[in-house]
Design a protein around this motif. Structure first.
Motif, short mmCIF file in Angstrom:
data_model
loop_
_atom_site.label_atom_id
_atom_site.label_comp_id
_atom_site.label_asym_id
_atom_site.label_seq_id
_atom_site.Cartn_x
_atom_site.Cartn_y
_atom_site.Cartn_z
N ASP A 97 0.79 -1.23 0.00
CA ASP A 97 0.00 0.00 0.00
C ASP A 97 0.82 1.28 0.00
N ALA A 98 1.92 1.30 0.74
CA ALA A 98 2.64 2.57 0.91
C ALA A 98 4.08 2.31 1.29
N LEU A 99 4.93 3.32 1.03
CA LEU A 99 6.35 3.26 1.32
C LEU A 99 6.74 4.38 2.28
N SER A 100 7.78 4.14 3.05
CA SER A 100 8.37 5.19 3.88
C SER A 100 9.82 4.80 4.14
N GLU A 101 10.61 5.78 4.62
CA GLU A 101 12.00 5.45 4.94
C GLU A 101 12.52 6.33 6.05
N THR A 102 13.53 5.81 6.73
CA THR A 102 14.24 6.53 7.77
C THR A 102 15.73 6.45 7.45
N ALA A 103 16.53 7.02 8.31
CA ALA A 103 17.97 6.95 8.10
C ALA A 103 18.48 5.52 8.20
N GLU A 104 17.74 4.67 8.90
CA GLU A 104 18.19 3.29 9.12
C GLU A 104 17.72 2.32 8.05
N GLY B 68 20.32 9.67 -2.63
CA GLY B 68 20.58 9.15 -1.30
C GLY B 68 19.49 8.28 -0.72
N SER B 69 18.38 8.10 -1.44
CA SER B 69 17.26 7.31 -0.92
C SER B 69 17.61 5.84 -0.83
N ARG B 70 17.04 5.16 0.14
CA ARG B 70 17.17 3.72 0.26
C ARG B 70 16.08 2.98 -0.52
N ILE B 71 15.21 3.72 -1.15
CA ILE B 71 14.18 3.14 -2.01
C ILE B 71 14.61 3.33 -3.45
N LEU B 72 14.66 2.23 -4.19
CA LEU B 72 15.08 2.24 -5.58
C LEU B 72 13.90 1.97 -6.49
N TYR B 73 14.00 2.45 -7.72
CA TYR B 73 12.95 2.24 -8.72
C TYR B 73 13.51 1.46 -9.91
N ALA B 74 12.67 0.61 -10.47
CA ALA B 74 12.98 -0.08 -11.73
C ALA B 74 11.66 -0.40 -12.41
N PHE B 75 11.11 0.57 -13.12
CA PHE B 75 9.81 0.37 -13.78
C PHE B 75 9.69 1.34 -14.95
N ALA C 216 22.64 -0.78 -5.60
CA ALA C 216 22.36 -1.21 -4.22
C ALA C 216 23.64 -1.55 -3.48
N ALA C 217 24.65 -2.04 -4.21
CA ALA C 217 25.92 -2.41 -3.58
C ALA C 217 26.85 -1.20 -3.40
N GLY C 218 26.39 -0.02 -3.80
CA GLY C 218 27.22 1.18 -3.66
C GLY C 218 28.27 1.33 -4.72
N GLU C 219 28.13 0.59 -5.83
CA GLU C 219 29.07 0.66 -6.92
C GLU C 219 28.57 1.64 -7.99
N ARG C 220 29.47 2.02 -8.86
CA ARG C 220 29.07 2.88 -9.98
C ARG C 220 28.47 2.00 -11.07
N PRO C 221 27.22 2.22 -11.47
CA PRO C 221 26.62 1.37 -12.50
C PRO C 221 27.29 1.57 -13.85
N ALA C 222 27.20 0.55 -14.70
CA ALA C 222 27.89 0.56 -15.99
C ALA C 222 27.29 1.57 -16.97
N VAL C 223 26.07 2.00 -16.72
CA VAL C 223 25.39 2.99 -17.56
C VAL C 223 25.03 4.18 -16.69
N ASP C 224 25.24 5.37 -17.19
CA ASP C 224 24.85 6.59 -16.47
C ASP C 224 23.34 6.59 -16.28
N LEU C 225 22.90 6.64 -15.03
CA LEU C 225 21.47 6.58 -14.74
C LEU C 225 20.80 7.95 -14.72
N ALA C 226 21.54 9.01 -14.95
CA ALA C 226 20.94 10.35 -14.91
C ALA C 226 19.75 10.51 -15.85
N PRO C 227 19.82 10.01 -17.12
CA PRO C 227 18.65 10.17 -18.01
C PRO C 227 17.42 9.40 -17.54
N PHE C 228 17.60 8.46 -16.61
CA PHE C 228 16.51 7.59 -16.17
C PHE C 228 15.99 7.95 -14.77
#
Length: 430
Positions: free
Chosen positions: A241-248, A385-392, A413-425
């Motif tokens: 139903d819903a999402l939320s996040e904290t620093a943890e 900096g969000s801990r919630i990721l999107y892929a849709f 998610a692993a803190g690595e630099r992805p092979a494709v620049d995600l800025a356009p997405f």
């Protein structure tokens, strides 16, 4: 709670959260591919799916890895052509008049995305994602034990006339500039050698040898689920139903009132994803392109390659030993009942274009393709900096881009630099 790797109904409680815990929301080809890639990097994955594995568009798509499809739907001149499509009841686009007011904001963004500068930027971003998809296809299918389901038959685009063939030349030049190869055919005889059984009305075509397909997208997606469970992933049937996040960490509230917490949450819920994003205060213009098809049984036609009828907006693809006729676009939201006259219209055209096609005994289907105005998926953190990721938002290209998306999300998610620049997405681009 079910044992590790089993499928279970969602429950209210949960053990303490580890920094390696990830929740994936969505049991389609994107969610399952990402879940598998995350387990490969040592994450503990729980996948939440409201209905069941491959319950949505992942089950009934055309089954193609459309690796040359780098041209966005929003392209210069598309809005001038749209009225002609809309007045054709069997045409490639349908918008019910009652849904038009709700669709207007998405169409306005679609029009903006079709302007030359934005179109070229979207095409370049799509091409970069496709190059990564091509590079990851074999390594990841082998790593996941899926190579036996992949076939490399190519794709044939057919044009009704010399005029429509010539009109597509700018797009072919752009594809060439972006590194996409193809072969041209300009006679019925040459086309017949590549694909016997075509109507002689077709004299112009373009063949893309780099296309691949899966034996059956439903089998493919179920195999992904099997592999996930074998590798320790957990699949639960639970509506969210819903999402939320904290620093943890991050939290998802379930429809039954329960909660799930994890260090990270990935939203890969297809055409329903924007509803969860809205609970974070984000308005993402995600529309459903309702796609229709008819799957014909074994022996319906001797199909040698994936065929796209470019002037009619539908395709014919091989699924198992049968044939699937489908495509077109109906922009009508998530709630309206299916209009299977769309399937029937495409099947009638397919019979005219492939005279030997046997159209008896077919099964009809409708699915929701999650589509953004610029044809690019939404990938990466919900916000910096969000801990919630999107892929849709992959539109027609979910299967095609699933393994590339999985690799990019797992790296993020692993803190690595992805092979494709995600800025356009990024989610905030709208």
């Amino acid at each position: 709670m079910a044992a590790q790797g089993e499928t279970a109904r969602g429950e209210a409680g949960q053990a303490a959260v580890s920094d390696r815990d990830v929740i994936v929301i969505g049991g389609g080809v994107i969610g399952l591919s990402c879940a598998l890639a995350l387990t490969e990097r040592g994450f503990h994955v729980t996948l939440l799916e409201r209905e069941g594995v491959a319950a949505g568009a992942s089950a009934g798509n055309a089954g193609a890895f459309a690796l040359t499809a780098v041209i966005p739907l929003a392209r210069p001149g598309v809005m001038r052509r749209a009225p002609y499509w809309l007045i054709d009841p069997a045409g490639p686009l349908s918008i019910p008049p009652s849904y038009a007011p709700a669709l207007a904001p998405w169409l306005w963004r679609f029009w903006r995305a079709s302007r030359r500068d934005r179109f070229e930027a979207s095409a370049a971003a799509q091409a970069a994602l496709m190059r990564h998809a091509a590079a990851r296809l074999t390594p990841m299918t082998e790593a996941f034990g899926l190579e036996d389901l992949v076939f490399r038959d190519g794709q044939l685009q057919l044009y009704d006339s010399a005029a429509s063939y010539r009109a597509a030349e700018p797009e072919r030049r752009l594809k060439t500039a972006l590194g996409v190869g193809h072969q041209r055919f300009e006679s019925a005889e040459a086309l017949a050698e590549l694909q016997p059984g075509l109507s002689p009305r077709f004299r112009y075509g373009v063949y893309s040898p780099s296309w691949a397909r899966v034996a059956d997208p439903l089998v493919w997606t179920r195999r992904l689920a099997e592999r996930l469970k074998e590798r320790g992933g957990r699949i639960e049937i639970a509506a969210t139903d819903a999402l939320s996040e904290t620093a943890e960490g991050a939290c998802v509230r379930l429809a039954d009132g329960g909660e799930r917490r994890a260090a990270r949450i990935l939203v890969a819920a297809g055409a329903w994803s924007h509803r969860l994003a809205r609970t974070l205060g984000q308005s993402i213009p995600l529309e459903t392109e309702r796609g229709y098809n008819t799957t014909l049984p074994s022996g319906a036609f001797d199909l040698r390659t994936h065929i796209s009828f470019e002037d009619h907006g539908f395709v014919v693809s091989r699924i198992g030993n049968g044939v699937r006729v489908g495509g077109a676009v109906e922009l009508a939201g998530l709630r309206r009942p299916p209009n299977y006259a769309r399937s029937a219209a495409m099947l009638k055209k397919a019979k005219a274009f492939l005279p030997a096609l046997r159209v008896e005994g077919g099964g009809q289907w409708m699915g929701h393709r999650p589509s953004t105005p610029d044809s690019l998926p939404v990938l990466g953190p919900a916000r910096p900096g969000s801990r919630i990721l999107y892929a849709f938002g992959h539109g027609h290209l979910g299967l095609t881009q699933s393994l590339a998306t999985a690799d990019l999300i797992a790296a993020t998610a692993a803190g690595e630099r992805p092979a494709v620049d995600l800025a356009p997405f990024r989610a905030g681009r709208f």
